[in-house]
Design a protein around this motif. Sequence first.
Motif, PDB file in Angstrom:
ATOM      1  N   LYS A  46      10.910 -61.977  24.620  1.00  0.00           N
ATOM      2  CA  LYS A  46      11.341 -63.386  24.622  1.00  0.00           C
ATOM      3  C   LYS A  46      10.273 -64.282  24.015  1.00  0.00           C
ATOM      4  O   LYS A  46      10.563 -65.175  23.216  1.00  0.00           O
ATOM      5  CB  LYS A  46      11.644 -63.840  26.051  1.00  0.00           C
ATOM      6  N   HIS A  47       9.034 -64.030  24.379  1.00  0.00           N
ATOM      7  CA  HIS A  47       7.940 -64.867  23.893  1.00  0.00           C
ATOM      8  C   HIS A  47       7.669 -64.642  22.411  1.00  0.00           C
ATOM      9  O   HIS A  47       7.224 -65.554  21.709  1.00  0.00           O
ATOM     10  CB  HIS A  47       6.678 -64.614  24.728  1.00  0.00           C
ATOM     11  N   ASP A  48       7.935 -63.430  21.920  1.00  0.00           N
ATOM     12  CA  ASP A  48       7.815 -63.167  20.481  1.00  0.00           C
ATOM     13  C   ASP A  48       8.778 -64.054  19.705  1.00  0.00           C
ATOM     14  O   ASP A  48       8.417 -64.656  18.691  1.00  0.00           O
ATOM     15  CB  ASP A  48       8.114 -61.693  20.166  1.00  0.00           C
ATOM     16  N   ILE A  49      10.021 -64.126  20.181  1.00  0.00           N
ATOM     17  CA  ILE A  49      11.023 -64.950  19.506  1.00  0.00           C
ATOM     18  C   ILE A  49      10.613 -66.424  19.551  1.00  0.00           C
ATOM     19  O   ILE A  49      10.688 -67.135  18.546  1.00  0.00           O
ATOM     20  CB  ILE A  49      12.407 -64.759  20.168  1.00  0.00           C
ATOM     21  N   LEU A  50      10.170 -66.871  20.722  1.00  0.00           N
ATOM     22  CA  LEU A  50       9.736 -68.263  20.878  1.00  0.00           C
ATOM     23  C   LEU A  50       8.588 -68.585  19.929  1.00  0.00           C
ATOM     24  O   LEU A  50       8.618 -69.600  19.219  1.00  0.00           O
ATOM     25  CB  LEU A  50       9.308 -68.513  22.323  1.00  0.00           C
ATOM     26  N   ALA A  51       7.575 -67.729  19.906  1.00  0.00           N
ATOM     27  CA  ALA A  51       6.399 -67.976  19.064  1.00  0.00           C
ATOM     28  C   ALA A  51       6.752 -67.922  17.583  1.00  0.00           C
ATOM     29  O   ALA A  51       6.275 -68.750  16.790  1.00  0.00           O
ATOM     30  CB  ALA A  51       5.308 -66.948  19.377  1.00  0.00           C
ATOM     31  N   TYR A  52       7.604 -66.975  17.191  1.00  0.00           N
ATOM     32  CA  TYR A  52       7.998 -66.856  15.788  1.00  0.00           C
ATOM     33  C   TYR A  52       8.657 -68.137  15.293  1.00  0.00           C
ATOM     34  O   TYR A  52       8.484 -68.525  14.133  1.00  0.00           O
ATOM     35  CB  TYR A  52       8.968 -65.677  15.619  1.00  0.00           C
ATOM     36  N   TYR A  53       9.438 -68.779  16.178  1.00  0.00           N
ATOM     37  CA  TYR A  53      10.160 -69.964  15.731  1.00  0.00           C
ATOM     38  C   TYR A  53       9.346 -71.245  15.856  1.00  0.00           C
ATOM     39  O   TYR A  53       9.421 -72.122  14.982  1.00  0.00           O
ATOM     40  CB  TYR A  53      11.466 -70.123  16.503  1.00  0.00           C
ATOM     41  N   LEU A  54       8.570 -71.378  16.928  1.00  0.00           N
ATOM     42  CA  LEU A  54       7.852 -72.636  17.164  1.00  0.00           C
ATOM     43  C   LEU A  54       6.871 -72.975  16.039  1.00  0.00           C
ATOM     44  O   LEU A  54       6.674 -74.140  15.716  1.00  0.00           O
ATOM     45  CB  LEU A  54       7.104 -72.579  18.495  1.00  0.00           C
ATOM     46  N   LYS A  55       6.235 -71.958  15.459  1.00  0.00           N
ATOM     47  CA  LYS A  55       5.248 -72.226  14.405  1.00  0.00           C
ATOM     48  C   LYS A  55       5.875 -72.934  13.204  1.00  0.00           C
ATOM     49  O   LYS A  55       5.410 -74.014  12.810  1.00  0.00           O
ATOM     50  CB  LYS A  55       4.569 -70.926  13.985  1.00  0.00           C
ATOM     51  N   GLY A  83      -3.973 -62.984  32.760  1.00  0.00           N
ATOM     52  CA  GLY A  83      -4.482 -63.945  31.787  1.00  0.00           C
ATOM     53  C   GLY A  83      -3.600 -64.099  30.572  1.00  0.00           C
ATOM     54  O   GLY A  83      -3.834 -64.978  29.733  1.00  0.00           O
ATOM     55  N   GLU A  84      -2.570 -63.261  30.437  1.00  0.00           N
ATOM     56  CA  GLU A  84      -1.664 -63.353  29.293  1.00  0.00           C
ATOM     57  C   GLU A  84      -0.860 -64.646  29.362  1.00  0.00           C
ATOM     58  O   GLU A  84      -0.339 -65.012  30.414  1.00  0.00           O
ATOM     59  CB  GLU A  84      -0.714 -62.151  29.283  1.00  0.00           C
ATOM     60  N   ALA A  85      -0.748 -65.328  28.244  1.00  0.00           N
ATOM     61  CA  ALA A  85      -0.038 -66.602  28.203  1.00  0.00           C
ATOM     62  C   ALA A  85       1.463 -66.399  28.375  1.00  0.00           C
ATOM     63  O   ALA A  85       2.058 -65.532  27.735  1.00  0.00           O
ATOM     64  CB  ALA A  85      -0.321 -67.316  26.893  1.00  0.00           C
ATOM     65  N   CYS A  86       2.070 -67.199  29.243  1.00  0.00           N
ATOM     66  CA  CYS A  86       3.523 -67.248  29.371  1.00  0.00           C
ATOM     67  C   CYS A  86       4.033 -68.447  28.563  1.00  0.00           C
ATOM     68  O   CYS A  86       3.248 -69.166  27.947  1.00  0.00           O
ATOM     69  CB  CYS A  86       3.923 -67.342  30.835  1.00  0.00           C
ATOM     70  N   SER A  87       5.338 -68.678  28.591  1.00  0.00           N
ATOM     71  CA  SER A  87       5.948 -69.602  27.627  1.00  0.00           C
ATOM     72  C   SER A  87       5.309 -70.993  27.544  1.00  0.00           C
ATOM     73  O   SER A  87       5.053 -71.470  26.425  1.00  0.00           O
ATOM     74  CB  SER A  87       7.448 -69.723  27.898  1.00  0.00           C
ATOM     75  N   PRO A  88       5.013 -71.699  28.642  1.00  0.00           N
ATOM     76  CA  PRO A  88       4.466 -73.058  28.467  1.00  0.00           C
ATOM     77  C   PRO A  88       3.085 -73.078  27.827  1.00  0.00           C
ATOM     78  O   PRO A  88       2.794 -73.945  26.992  1.00  0.00           O
ATOM     79  CB  PRO A  88       4.444 -73.625  29.887  1.00  0.00           C
ATOM     80  N   GLN A 291       9.989 -48.891  15.052  1.00  0.00           N
ATOM     81  CA  GLN A 291      10.800 -47.902  15.749  1.00  0.00           C
ATOM     82  C   GLN A 291      10.888 -46.603  14.954  1.00  0.00           C
ATOM     83  O   GLN A 291      10.839 -45.508  15.510  1.00  0.00           O
ATOM     84  CB  GLN A 291      12.191 -48.464  16.010  1.00  0.00           C
ATOM     85  N   SER A 292      11.020 -46.723  13.629  1.00  0.00           N
ATOM     86  CA  SER A 292      11.084 -45.517  12.794  1.00  0.00           C
ATOM     87  C   SER A 292       9.769 -44.759  12.819  1.00  0.00           C
ATOM     88  O   SER A 292       9.719 -43.565  12.551  1.00  0.00           O
ATOM     89  CB  SER A 292      11.431 -45.897  11.348  1.00  0.00           C
ATOM     90  N   GLY A 293       8.690 -45.474  13.195  1.00  0.00           N
ATOM     91  CA  GLY A 293       7.381 -44.834  13.297  1.00  0.00           C
ATOM     92  C   GLY A 293       7.091 -44.313  14.692  1.00  0.00           C
ATOM     93  O   GLY A 293       5.971 -43.901  14.982  1.00  0.00           O
ATOM     94  N   GLY A 294       8.097 -44.380  15.577  1.00  0.00           N
ATOM     95  CA  GLY A 294       7.919 -43.832  16.917  1.00  0.00           C
ATOM     96  C   GLY A 294       7.636 -44.853  17.988  1.00  0.00           C
ATOM     97  O   GLY A 294       7.478 -44.514  19.156  1.00  0.00           O
ATOM     98  N   THR A 295       7.564 -46.150  17.620  1.00  0.00           N
ATOM     99  CA  THR A 295       7.323 -47.205  18.610  1.00  0.00           C
ATOM    100  C   THR A 295       8.657 -47.733  19.125  1.00  0.00           C
ATOM    101  O   THR A 295       9.547 -48.049  18.346  1.00  0.00           O
ATOM    102  CB  THR A 295       6.522 -48.366  17.980  1.00  0.00           C
ATOM    103  N   ILE A 296       8.802 -47.826  20.442  1.00  0.00           N
ATOM    104  CA  ILE A 296      10.057 -48.272  21.039  1.00  0.00           C
ATOM    105  C   ILE A 296      10.219 -49.781  20.871  1.00  0.00           C
ATOM    106  O   ILE A 296       9.300 -50.556  21.083  1.00  0.00           O
ATOM    107  CB  ILE A 296      10.106 -47.910  22.529  1.00  0.00           C
ATOM    108  N   SER A 297      11.416 -50.190  20.449  1.00  0.00           N
ATOM    109  CA  SER A 297      11.732 -51.609  20.321  1.00  0.00           C
ATOM    110  C   SER A 297      12.843 -51.965  21.295  1.00  0.00           C
ATOM    111  O   SER A 297      13.787 -51.201  21.474  1.00  0.00           O
ATOM    112  CB  SER A 297      12.185 -51.929  18.892  1.00  0.00           C
ATOM    113  N   LEU A 298      12.738 -53.139  21.932  1.00  0.00           N
ATOM    114  CA  LEU A 298      13.792 -53.590  22.838  1.00  0.00           C
ATOM    115  C   LEU A 298      14.890 -54.334  22.093  1.00  0.00           C
ATOM    116  O   LEU A 298      15.906 -54.675  22.678  1.00  0.00           O
ATOM    117  CB  LEU A 298      13.207 -54.495  23.926  1.00  0.00           C
ATOM    118  N   PHE A 299      14.691 -54.628  20.810  1.00  0.00           N
ATOM    119  CA  PHE A 299      15.678 -55.368  20.051  1.00  0.00           C
ATOM    120  C   PHE A 299      16.860 -54.486  19.688  1.00  0.00           C
ATOM    121  O   PHE A 299      16.689 -53.345  19.280  1.00  0.00           O
ATOM    122  CB  PHE A 299      15.082 -55.926  18.749  1.00  0.00           C
ATOM    123  N   GLY A 300      18.078 -55.027  19.815  1.00  0.00           N
ATOM    124  CA  GLY A 300      19.246 -54.337  19.297  1.00  0.00           C
ATOM    125  C   GLY A 300      19.176 -54.382  17.781  1.00  0.00           C
ATOM    126  O   GLY A 300      19.053 -55.454  17.192  1.00  0.00           O
TER     127      GLY A 300
END
Length: 373
Positions: A46-55, A83-88, A291-300
């Motif tokens: 969720k935060h990836d999507i937020l950060a990608y758009y806010l910039k 210590g990881e930043a959450c949305s605000p 994902q093709s490189g073996g890393t799991i993605s939660l995105f459909g």
Amino acid sequence: MRRKAEHEASLFNGTEHEDLANLAPTRRTKRQKDLFANKQPQSQTKHDILAYYLKPWITIISRHFKKAAYVDGFAGPGACDSGEACSPVLAAQILSEHGGGIEIHLFAIEKRQEIFRRLIENLDPFRNRLRIEAICDSFRSALPRVIKAIATGVPSFFFIDPYGYKDVRFDDIESILRLGHSEVLVHFPYNGIIRGLGVPAVHDTIDHYYGQANVARTLGKATPEEKKDLVVTKFEEGFRRLGCYTRSFEINMPWADRPYFYMVYMTREPIGYIIMNDLWMKLEKEREELQSGGTISLFGIESLNATQETLMDFLTSLFAGRTVRRKAAIATALMHHRSTETEVEKALAALAVEGRVKVQSAQKRQHDLCTFR
């Protein structure tokens, strides 16, 4: 039977965790501590999507406006125990770094007192760069005064990430979208809705969430396969009837290849929609490569499914005999076809060559008009 129904209603009252809203303000349960200990994969997504758009959002806004507003409707503590930043806090970091010196009003709403105290502490470092207003109240109660505080015409972005669906109603989001230049990214609790459809005691709550009478009963009669699409498309349809552009992003369960929740974006601003769409396609491409490189993605996984001919036919059939803004035509095409702004621009260029559309250039490209034959 009545006791069983009441128990089921308590389980499916719209929360995906225990009912954190009703916790004693001075105590944190083990579940609550776990929730804020480390950032979970679904929260990171969720935060990836937020950060990608806010910039890009604040970068563009700062070129054309003197003020902007960001609203976090369910702010939480601002940062995990790790210590990881959450949305605000994540938003505060991006807005203060890319705001270009304009006045930015950040609203953070959190009703749980102990968590609210942590929120204030985590936002304090940004008070010299942003106008921060932390509100200890429920989202629905605080929303009217937040909307009133945002001046007419000031661009605003609302991030609405509740623990289910009982604390947000369709009417709340509709009131946000009445603001000029407003955009919304909301967590749609797909898994919670699916469960709730089987519990008549919460059908009224689901109906309020969709803003449609008897929608829970209607969806409950659908087959499991039909529900997968209907549950989220019915939600989007309500906002499209208001003249909004909407886009839903499927997020899968960490432990199974099926939808967990969606992030739904909505706005009346075609430029914002185009940017969000293209950023999503870019992000999904990166995730697919991982994902093709073996890393799991939660995105459909999604892919471009519209040929140039398909886009050309769609545009000419929908807008035949009409004059519309170029950006509105592009956003509408993207809302109905998985594609990018570049591909739709190519389709418009091909139509112009064939004489099926005439483009009238304006001083600012976003104001170009397209007249379709």
